[in-house]
Design an enzyme around this catalytic site. Structure first.
Site, mmCIF file in Angstrom:
data_model
loop_
_atom_site.group_PDB
_atom_site.id
_atom_site.type_symbol
_atom_site.label_atom_id
_atom_site.label_comp_id
_atom_site.label_asym_id
_atom_site.label_seq_id
_atom_site.Cartn_x
_atom_site.Cartn_y
_atom_site.Cartn_z
ATOM 1 C CD GLU A 169 -2.370 -2.093 0.791
ATOM 2 O OE1 GLU A 169 -3.327 -2.621 0.215
ATOM 3 O OE2 GLU A 169 -1.468 -2.769 1.305
ATOM 4 C CG HIS A 257 -2.955 4.725 0.959
ATOM 5 N ND1 HIS A 257 -4.142 4.030 0.992
ATOM 6 C CD2 HIS A 257 -2.244 4.292 2.025
ATOM 7 C CE1 HIS A 257 -4.147 3.210 2.033
ATOM 8 N NE2 HIS A 257 -3.002 3.340 2.669
#
Length: 641
Positions: A169, A257
């Protein structure tokens, strides 16, 4: 279905798991609230009772500067051992297993949140962070490796059954692996072997610190979705090296993100990224976990049966329904409150600094306060309005033991959810309507559809207490010519009462207008313009999905004109002024989608009868399509009856 794969027991380095489902890591923010540890414990215990193989906590910072903020978990002090011990004890008492995620945000850490300068492999600022990070020195990199291993030791001593190292992520470990964020020329950067060194040294150090009997999971990025980042072949090699470093399980993450590709919103098809886990599984001798947009037990069973993955990670589905696995095991599929991947009360809350909850399940994160107690006296309750507020109020009241009747003048329940569910990419709302149908039927709620309720209706006379949850009306903007015959409302379109011809002009630029434009495009209308006074389109849509909505509309060629002053609606279109200059926006069809107004007339009429009456949802205020507020109001009202 027997779900023989889903509920097949397994063992990971001596840790027994009762199912092949892992509750994936979610930061819920409860730990930053008053009585935060008690709230967080209740959150995990509620889910530990329901056949989950393993719960993974939200990220616990391994060092102060790596924290996501004061409301994040941490594991960098020895005092943290005792702090988390009660949580693990309670989870174990409930029959569950729980792993702590070892976390460092790297350049995603906010200085304003933790008061410390962010650090990263290279001093490159993230596009989603106002702070430029400082480049780590060689000795600091070594110290961070020790921080991860010490954190693992503390987690083990605190009673966690395993640890998960967060390497996905776009967080710190992922930043070292990617050539986009790692521009170093020392042993921690440059070629791929050097870029993965940090992650491998962490895995080895954690193994040395925790011993040979302790399970180690590594959350690795299977697909960065960042231009010029880690390649597929490099990803496979990284997975192989992690397996050689004695990691027990690879949990495959998708996207960063800052990626400009949706990965977890409802617009992403179910099971969309399983192929990434499948590809990695073919290269490693250890089990692999598939994740992202797997929200259905049947899908999970099929993935396991096909051999594409060894375990399934579901995160937000456990927000929506803690009992998702129990209901599957007991063949109560229709009663599952399915995660619709809306992000509105989970990720959007977190990015706003609030604790996470769930649009379809307001009890999530409120386990200590939203308890459900039996009614002191069973009453005849009439709920008028079959939208989300009324449905939740009826369900909650029935669960408490009241005799409930639900009435609506439409021929099906759902209210404005029936608009959302037909918008491209929003079909998951069908699941919410299906859930309410099943749970209302199970709890013997009498449903009267196609009936217009007035104050002297027999159902009103028979009721001990009444909830009015119907009354929203579209707002008609005050514009000269707005009453022309070619001007219609968004309701006319969604309910297919309108004859739409030629170019379309939508007056409004909020969530309803965006849904309307997408719906019309799918129906074959390609010449669409959206107008609004504000310059900010998709206002009201949460941070995690707004950008994708705007991007999607732009790709479809929808013209979005903000900052307009409306002059007049004419037969050929809408005359507006932009920065003092008049402009005609041509359209044979003009659609108003500029908000809603409450219509409390029925509530006021029933109030005059002397009957106890409550007003919620659109009858009280213009909630529009904000189902989150509506369902929350419904559950609170159902508890107050």
């Amino acid at each position: 279905m027997a779900y023989s794969y889903l509920f097949s027991p397994s063992t990971i380095r001596g840790m027994e798991m009762q199912s092949k489902v892992i509750m994936g890591s979610m930061h819920v923010g409860l730990e930053g609230e008053e009585n935060g540890l008690e709230k967080l414990t209740a959150f995990y215990v509620r889910r530990a009772k329901e056949h989950v193989g393993l719960i993974v906590t939200g990220g616990a910072a391994v060092s102060p500067e790596g924290s996501g903020g004061t409301h994040f978990m941490s594991i960098y002090k020895d005092d943290d051992i005792a702090h988390w011990r009660n949580l693990t004890d309670k989870v174990h008492e409930a029959g569950g297993k729980i792993a702590l995620q070892l976390f460092h945000a790297g350049r995603y850490a906010y200085k304003a949140a933790n008061g410390l300068e962010p650090v990263a492999p290279s001093p490159l600022q993230s596009p989603i962070n106002p702070d430029q990070p400082r480049e780590l020195t060689d000795s600091e990199v070594e110290e961070l490796i020790r921080s991860f291993s010490s954190a693992a030791r503390r987690a083990k001593e605190a009673g966690f059954d395993a640890v998960e190292i967060m390497g996905s992520e776009g967080y710190l470990i992922n930043q070292f692996v990617s050539p986009v964020t790692n521009k170093r020329t020392d042993r921690w950067g440059g070629n791929f072997e050097n870029r993965i060194r940090f992650s491998l040294e962490i895995a080895k150090a954690v193994r040395r610190e925790t011993g040979n009997e302790y399970p180690i999971i590594f959350r690795m990025s299977g697909l960065d979705l960042i231009e010029n980042s880690t390649t597929e072949d490099e990803t496979f090699l990284w997975a192989e090296k992690l397996a050689e470093a004695d990691v027990d399980l690879l949990n495959i993450g998708i996207g960063w993100h800052e990626s400009r590709v949706p990965t977890i919103s409802m617009k992403v098809p179910r099971n969309n990224f399983v192929y990434i886990a499948e590809g990695i599984k073919a290269h490693v001798p250890i089990p692999v976990v598939a994740s992202n947009r797997i929200n259905n037990p049947d899908d999970a069973e099929a993935i396991l049966k096909s051999g594409k993955a060894d375990y399934i990670s579901m995160a937000r589905p456990f927000l929506a329904d803690p009992e998702i696995l129990t209901k599957a095991k007991e063949n109560r599929l229709q009663e599952i409150n399915t995660c619709i991947a809306c992000n509105q009360a989970c990720l959007d809350h977190v990015f706003e600094g609030k604790s996470a909850s769930c649009l379809v399940n307001p009890e999530a994160g409120r386990e200590l306060t939203l308890t459900l107690s039996p009614a002191a006296k069973a009453k005849n309750i009439l709920v008028i309005g079959g939208g989300p507020a009324g449905l939740e109020a009826a369900k909650t009241a029935a669960l408490r033991g009241h005799k409930v009747t639900l009435a609506d003048n439409k021929t099906e329940i759902g209210g404005q959810l029936n608009y959302s569910r037909i918008v491209p990419g929003k079909s998951e709302f069908n699941e919410t309507i299906r859930y309410y149908k099943a749970v209302l039927e199970k709890n013997q709620v009498a449903i009267h559809l196609g009936e217009t309720i007035v104050e002297d209706h027999p159902l009103v006379k028979e009721a001990d207490e009444i909830v009015v949850a119907a009354g929203i009306i579209p707002r008609t903007p005050e514009i000269t010519g707005i009453n022309h015959s070619h001007v219609i409302s968004y309701q006319d379109v969604f309910e297919e009462r309108a004859n739409i011809k030629g170019a379309v002009v939508i007056i409004g630029g909020g969530g309803i207008a965006c849904d309307l434009a997408s719906f019309l495009y799918e129906k074959g209308h390609k010449d669409i313009s959206m107008l609004q006074r504000s310059s900010r389109f998709a206002k009201g849509i949460g941070k995690t999905t707004r950008w994708a909505t705007i991007l999607e509309l732009k790709k479809k060629g929808v013209q979005m004109l903000g900052g307009v002053t409306y002059k007049e609606v004419l037969p050929e279109g809408v005359l507006v002024s932009i920065e003092g200059e008049d402009k005609m926006i041509k359209g044979e069809t003009v659609i108003t989608a500029s908000g809603q107004l409450p219509n409390p007339a029925l509530y006021e009429a029933i109030s005059q009868t002397g009957k106890p009456v409550h007003v919620i949802g659109g009858a009280r205020h213009a909630l529009g399509l904000d189902a989150k507020k509506a369902i929350y109001e419904g559950t609170m009202t159902g508890r107050a009856l």
